[in-house]
Motif scaffolding. Structure first.
Motif, PDB file in Angstrom:
ATOM      1  N   ALA A  91       1.081  34.645 -87.353  1.00 63.98           N
ATOM      2  CA  ALA A  91       1.282  35.437 -86.143  1.00 63.98           C
ATOM      3  C   ALA A  91       1.612  36.872 -86.541  1.00 63.98           C
ATOM      4  CB  ALA A  91       2.417  34.854 -85.313  1.00 63.98           C
ATOM      5  N   CYS A  92       1.239  37.793 -85.683  1.00 67.28           N
ATOM      6  CA  CYS A  92       1.538  39.206 -85.919  1.00 67.28           C
ATOM      7  C   CYS A  92       2.539  39.650 -84.859  1.00 67.28           C
ATOM      8  CB  CYS A  92       0.266  40.035 -85.836  1.00 67.28           C
ATOM      9  SG  CYS A  92       0.545  41.785 -86.171  1.00 67.28           S
ATOM     10  N   GLU A  93       3.724  40.023 -85.324  1.00 68.20           N
ATOM     11  CA  GLU A  93       4.756  40.503 -84.408  1.00 68.20           C
ATOM     12  C   GLU A  93       5.246  41.852 -84.890  1.00 68.20           C
ATOM     13  OE1 GLU A  93       7.873  37.674 -83.840  1.00 68.20           O
ATOM     14  OE2 GLU A  93       6.502  36.103 -83.183  1.00 68.20           O
ATOM     15  N   GLU A  94       5.095  42.849 -84.038  1.00 67.58           N
ATOM     16  CA  GLU A  94       5.527  44.213 -84.334  1.00 67.58           C
ATOM     17  C   GLU A  94       4.930  44.728 -85.637  1.00 67.58           C
ATOM     18  OE1 GLU A  94       9.778  44.386 -84.103  1.00 67.58           O
ATOM     19  OE2 GLU A  94       9.817  43.534 -82.085  1.00 67.58           O
ATOM     20  N   TYR A 150       3.200  40.303 -90.293  1.00 68.67           N
ATOM     21  CA  TYR A 150       2.662  38.950 -90.220  1.00 68.67           C
ATOM     22  C   TYR A 150       3.705  37.956 -90.693  1.00 68.67           C
ATOM     23  CZ  TYR A 150      -1.897  41.074 -89.549  1.00 68.67           C
ATOM     24  OH  TYR A 150      -2.952  41.787 -89.045  1.00 68.67           O
ATOM     25  N   ALA A 190       4.224  30.856 -88.259  1.00 68.84           N
ATOM     26  CA  ALA A 190       4.834  30.307 -87.046  1.00 68.84           C
ATOM     27  C   ALA A 190       4.181  28.966 -86.752  1.00 68.84           C
ATOM     28  CB  ALA A 190       4.632  31.265 -85.877  1.00 68.84           C
ATOM     29  N   VAL A 227      -7.028  36.084 -86.341  1.00 75.78           N
ATOM     30  CA  VAL A 227      -5.756  36.621 -86.827  1.00 75.78           C
ATOM     31  C   VAL A 227      -5.637  36.405 -88.337  1.00 75.78           C
ATOM     32  CG1 VAL A 227      -3.239  36.428 -86.678  1.00 75.78           C
ATOM     33  CG2 VAL A 227      -4.621  36.300 -84.606  1.00 75.78           C
ATOM     34  N   CYS A 259       1.906  35.095 -96.358  1.00 78.09           N
ATOM     35  CA  CYS A 259       3.139  35.637 -95.784  1.00 78.09           C
ATOM     36  C   CYS A 259       4.343  35.311 -96.663  1.00 78.09           C
ATOM     37  CB  CYS A 259       3.347  35.117 -94.368  1.00 78.09           C
ATOM     38  SG  CYS A 259       2.036  35.551 -93.230  1.00 78.09           S
TER      39      CYS A 259
END
Length: 105
Positions: A25-28, A31, A34, A42, A63
């Motif tokens: 997942a990419c948050e802010e 990577y 999750a 993605v 990651c």
């Protein structure tokens, strides 16, 4: 040279994520792993952005998590050599040698 990841590597990452029930997942802009189903778009973008890397021993870092891959390096080597023999120009071979840090004589 900025080269894309080979299909075998992407398949190994997707296989690992499916087995473990995870996704990238990419948050802010960062990577992370999750829970969820893998999204190939993605994952491909994460590879392009450096969230998935190859380590020196041939394993993958996803990651920050090391996963062992079962890439057939002998098969990959044969395919690369065959491709270079058929399609690479002298200039291509010299450029590749320079990227690998080989001395040219």
């Amino acid at each position: 040279m900025n080269c894309p990841f080979p299909d075998e590597t992407l398949k190994a990452v997707v296989s690992y994520l499916r087995r473990t029930g995870q996704t990238i997942a990419c948050e802010e802009g960062a990577y992370l792993l999750a829970k969820g189903r893998p999204n190939s778009a993605v994952i491909a973008q994460a590879c392009a952005d450096g969230a998935v890397t190859l380590s020196v021993d041939g394993s993958l870092l996803v990651c920050g998590t090391q996963i062992l891959t079962e890439l057939d390096t002998a098969k990959i080597r044969r395919r690369v050599e065959d491709h270079l023999r058929k399609f690479a120009s002298k200039q291509d071979i010299i450029r590749i040698a320079a990227c690998l840090g080989l001395s040219l004589q």
